[in-house]
Scaffold this motif. Sequence first.
Motif, mmCIF file in Angstrom:
data_model
loop_
_atom_site.group_PDB
_atom_site.id
_atom_site.type_symbol
_atom_site.label_atom_id
_atom_site.label_comp_id
_atom_site.label_asym_id
_atom_site.label_seq_id
_atom_site.Cartn_x
_atom_site.Cartn_y
_atom_site.Cartn_z
ATOM 1 N N TRP A 86 0.808 -1.209 0.000
ATOM 2 C CA TRP A 86 0.000 0.000 0.000
ATOM 3 C C TRP A 86 0.852 1.274 0.000
ATOM 4 O O TRP A 86 0.452 2.302 0.473
ATOM 5 C CB TRP A 86 -0.956 -0.011 1.215
ATOM 6 C CG TRP A 86 -2.346 0.428 0.847
ATOM 7 C CD1 TRP A 86 -2.984 1.580 1.265
ATOM 8 C CD2 TRP A 86 -3.267 -0.238 -0.010
ATOM 9 N NE1 TRP A 86 -4.221 1.666 0.708
ATOM 10 C CE2 TRP A 86 -4.440 0.557 -0.085
ATOM 11 C CE3 TRP A 86 -3.236 -1.424 -0.745
ATOM 12 C CZ2 TRP A 86 -5.551 0.204 -0.846
ATOM 13 C CZ3 TRP A 86 -4.339 -1.781 -1.511
ATOM 14 C CH2 TRP A 86 -5.469 -0.979 -1.541
ATOM 15 N N ALA A 95 -0.429 4.992 -1.932
ATOM 16 C CA ALA A 95 -1.758 4.422 -2.170
ATOM 17 C C ALA A 95 -2.616 5.263 -3.103
ATOM 18 O O ALA A 95 -3.544 4.745 -3.744
ATOM 19 C CB ALA A 95 -2.479 4.239 -0.831
ATOM 20 N N GLU A 96 -2.310 6.558 -3.218
ATOM 21 C CA GLU A 96 -3.129 7.407 -4.098
ATOM 22 C C GLU A 96 -3.063 6.905 -5.541
ATOM 23 O O GLU A 96 -4.007 7.121 -6.322
ATOM 24 C CB GLU A 96 -2.686 8.877 -3.986
ATOM 25 C CG GLU A 96 -1.354 9.219 -4.623
ATOM 26 C CD GLU A 96 -0.153 8.829 -3.759
ATOM 27 O OE1 GLU A 96 -0.366 8.264 -2.673
ATOM 28 O OE2 GLU A 96 0.991 9.084 -4.184
ATOM 29 N N GLN A 97 -1.974 6.229 -5.913
ATOM 30 C CA GLN A 97 -1.878 5.721 -7.282
ATOM 31 C C GLN A 97 -2.797 4.512 -7.488
ATOM 32 O O GLN A 97 -3.365 4.339 -8.563
ATOM 33 C CB GLN A 97 -0.417 5.360 -7.593
ATOM 34 C CG GLN A 97 0.495 6.601 -7.562
ATOM 35 C CD GLN A 97 1.908 6.303 -8.008
ATOM 36 O OE1 GLN A 97 2.346 5.158 -7.943
ATOM 37 N NE2 GLN A 97 2.621 7.326 -8.433
ATOM 38 N N GLN A 130 -5.576 4.154 -5.892
ATOM 39 C CA GLN A 130 -6.924 4.749 -5.950
ATOM 40 C C GLN A 130 -7.187 5.329 -7.332
ATOM 41 O O GLN A 130 -8.289 5.191 -7.882
ATOM 42 C CB GLN A 130 -7.063 5.835 -4.883
ATOM 43 C CG GLN A 130 -7.166 5.243 -3.476
ATOM 44 C CD GLN A 130 -6.945 6.285 -2.395
ATOM 45 O OE1 GLN A 130 -6.500 7.391 -2.659
ATOM 46 N NE2 GLN A 130 -7.252 5.912 -1.163
ATOM 47 N N ALA A 131 -6.158 5.982 -7.914
ATOM 48 C CA ALA A 131 -6.331 6.534 -9.265
ATOM 49 C C ALA A 131 -6.634 5.418 -10.258
ATOM 50 O O ALA A 131 -7.448 5.574 -11.172
ATOM 51 C CB ALA A 131 -5.076 7.291 -9.685
ATOM 52 N N THR A 173 -8.114 2.412 -9.582
ATOM 53 C CA THR A 173 -9.413 1.762 -9.412
ATOM 54 C C THR A 173 -10.588 2.736 -9.509
ATOM 55 O O THR A 173 -11.687 2.341 -9.886
ATOM 56 C CB THR A 173 -9.483 1.043 -8.052
ATOM 57 O OG1 THR A 173 -9.234 1.981 -7.015
ATOM 58 C CG2 THR A 173 -8.472 -0.078 -7.986
ATOM 59 N N GLU A 174 -10.339 4.024 -9.160
ATOM 60 C CA GLU A 174 -11.458 4.964 -9.125
ATOM 61 C C GLU A 174 -11.554 5.832 -10.374
ATOM 62 O O GLU A 174 -12.597 6.431 -10.631
ATOM 63 C CB GLU A 174 -11.345 5.850 -7.878
ATOM 64 C CG GLU A 174 -11.490 5.030 -6.585
ATOM 65 C CD GLU A 174 -11.187 5.852 -5.333
ATOM 66 O OE1 GLU A 174 -11.093 7.095 -5.457
ATOM 67 O OE2 GLU A 174 -11.021 5.244 -4.263
ATOM 68 N N ALA A 186 -6.361 -3.664 -4.360
ATOM 69 C CA ALA A 186 -7.195 -2.506 -4.707
ATOM 70 C C ALA A 186 -8.258 -2.901 -5.722
ATOM 71 O O ALA A 186 -9.420 -2.487 -5.624
ATOM 72 C CB ALA A 186 -6.310 -1.387 -5.252
ATOM 73 N N GLU A 204 -10.901 -4.979 -3.970
ATOM 74 C CA GLU A 204 -11.797 -4.154 -3.152
ATOM 75 C C GLU A 204 -12.797 -3.403 -4.021
ATOM 76 O O GLU A 204 -13.938 -3.147 -3.609
ATOM 77 C CB GLU A 204 -10.973 -3.160 -2.327
ATOM 78 C CG GLU A 204 -10.195 -3.842 -1.198
ATOM 79 C CD GLU A 204 -9.328 -2.850 -0.417
ATOM 80 O OE1 GLU A 204 -9.268 -1.663 -0.792
ATOM 81 O OE2 GLU A 204 -8.704 -3.291 0.565
ATOM 82 N N GLY A 205 -12.373 -3.017 -5.231
ATOM 83 C CA GLY A 205 -13.271 -2.309 -6.140
ATOM 84 C C GLY A 205 -14.201 -3.233 -6.902
ATOM 85 O O GLY A 205 -15.027 -2.768 -7.693
ATOM 86 N N GLY A 213 -7.096 11.934 -10.388
ATOM 87 C CA GLY A 213 -7.434 11.768 -8.983
ATOM 88 C C GLY A 213 -6.414 12.536 -8.160
ATOM 89 O O GLY A 213 -6.084 13.690 -8.462
#
Lengths: 280, 294
Positions: free
Chosen positions: B96, B99-101, B103-104, B106-107, B140, B143-144, B280
């Motif tokens: 992790w 982690a912002e990467q 999130q980018a 998956t989101e 990630a 989880e998504g 993101g």
Amino acid sequence: VEAVLGDPVAAVRAAAARAAAQLSPGDAAPLLRRALADPDLWVRYYAARAIGSVGLPDAGDLLAAAATSDAAVPVRIAAAQALAGLEGGPPETLVALANDEVPDVAQAALQGLGEVEGDEAAAALRAALASGDPVRQGAALAGLDGAALAALEGEVEELARTAAEPGVRESAVRALLAGGSERAMSVVCALAGDPARRDGCLRALAAVPGALLPALASVLRDCPEELRLVAVDALSRRGGDEAYRLLARALDDASPAVRGAAAYALGRADLRAALADEHP
Amino acid sequence: VRERNLHRPGAGLLPEPPGFSAATFGLLRDIVAQRTGVFFDDAKRDLFADRISDAMAARGVPSALDYYYLLKYDPAADAAWAELADHLAVPETYFWRQAEQFQALTEVLMPRYAAQGRRGVRIWSAACCSGEEPLSIAMALAEGGWFERMTIDIMASDASPAMVARARGGLYGERALRALSPERRERFFRREGERWRIDGGLHARVRWSTANLLDAAEAGPLAVADVIFCRNVLIYFSDDAIRRVARLFAGRMPASGHLFLGTSESLTRLTSDFLLQEIGAAFVYVPNPGAAPA
């Protein structure tokens, strides 16, 4: 060693070839000849090195044959390097190898020729220094030693001044300083007057072995002010008792700039050893 | 016999002096940079000597110059290079990280691919070390819920065979889990003595391999990925090696691809092959359509 040279594992036989270097020439000779014919290249590689260090009577012939015709490049390199180390060894093989089509072999030969005396070796090195090829020039400069360096000092000085490649210029500066002449020392101090080259020259001057400090002292004694300032800077970078003693002498220099630079350098150092002799 | 022959590396009469000569350091440094991209400047000479010395000792090679010739000329030099890659590897990483990467990915990126009607996405962790990065990506995506919606191919590689072997093992110490929430530990790991075992199903989603980023034959087939994570490895590379890697990526990945680097790494100074975008909360490189063709 003889038993281990028959081991089925090549790395073990290579270790035996290295160990054979510690035997007497009489004991080592049959083992090293056998090792030089081993199917594994690293056994032959270490055998070539060991033949050079043991000093077999026919070492020149064995190494010349390996350097010119072994199938493996590392063996040829090791043989060429060992050939260069043989006292009184004829230079013909190295001269021929200096133009070998394998660059690493040619470089090893050129580097080795720097240790060989005689016109033939000097001519081959002179040609390499004038070749304009930075790799060949660097190899020739890296091995220069003793008589060969003395014979080629003019060419080396020219490269130190004018070579286009910075690495070649730096190698030439190091080779000049390795010769240890007062003239070479003053030439390098003068080159340090060029701001673009100052740092490299000072690094080389500061790294000269202690035996060459008298030549640097001669610059402090006999050369113009700008060269004396460079010498002070180099001694300051070098440090150590002998350098501090020379700097302490420079406190009596006729030039205020040199005296000031020496005082500043000593002010950053531990003065006790220097001042004990020169300014009690 | 001249005195000098007695002092030659490997002559066998005298012990090797510690460290390298300047000339041997230069030879080894350059051949390592050329082959692996990893560059040690003069300030890192001692570190390089340590790493090389370990590799030499493992091979039983008595001098650095001998080792140089071995790497350059030995018929089985590929094996020696693989061993050296193990010694050069920097195993400091953890789950992790940045982690912002993830999130980018998956989101923002995955929904974008879904909206384009894509059925499959390829993701490559290009310097996977001991596996924490590709497994974090897999977490990630799990989880998504993306594994249920698309075919996702996660490829992970490293230049070090030892690191890839550790990644394949799937067993981690406490330190590697330091940035993971208790919930993620609970979901994706089970304790095994003093260590933690990654969930087998998640681990099986990653395809592991050994690849040198500078070897187009090894890295090229992987670089066709839609998303490349190449984090915290280019900081060890020479500028020339970084340009070569960037060119390889740009030439192989799709025009719609995305490249994630470490936070302290940048391509903008070295190459025009990529443009930097903010997606993101993360910065990501995308192929520059105006770059000269590879």
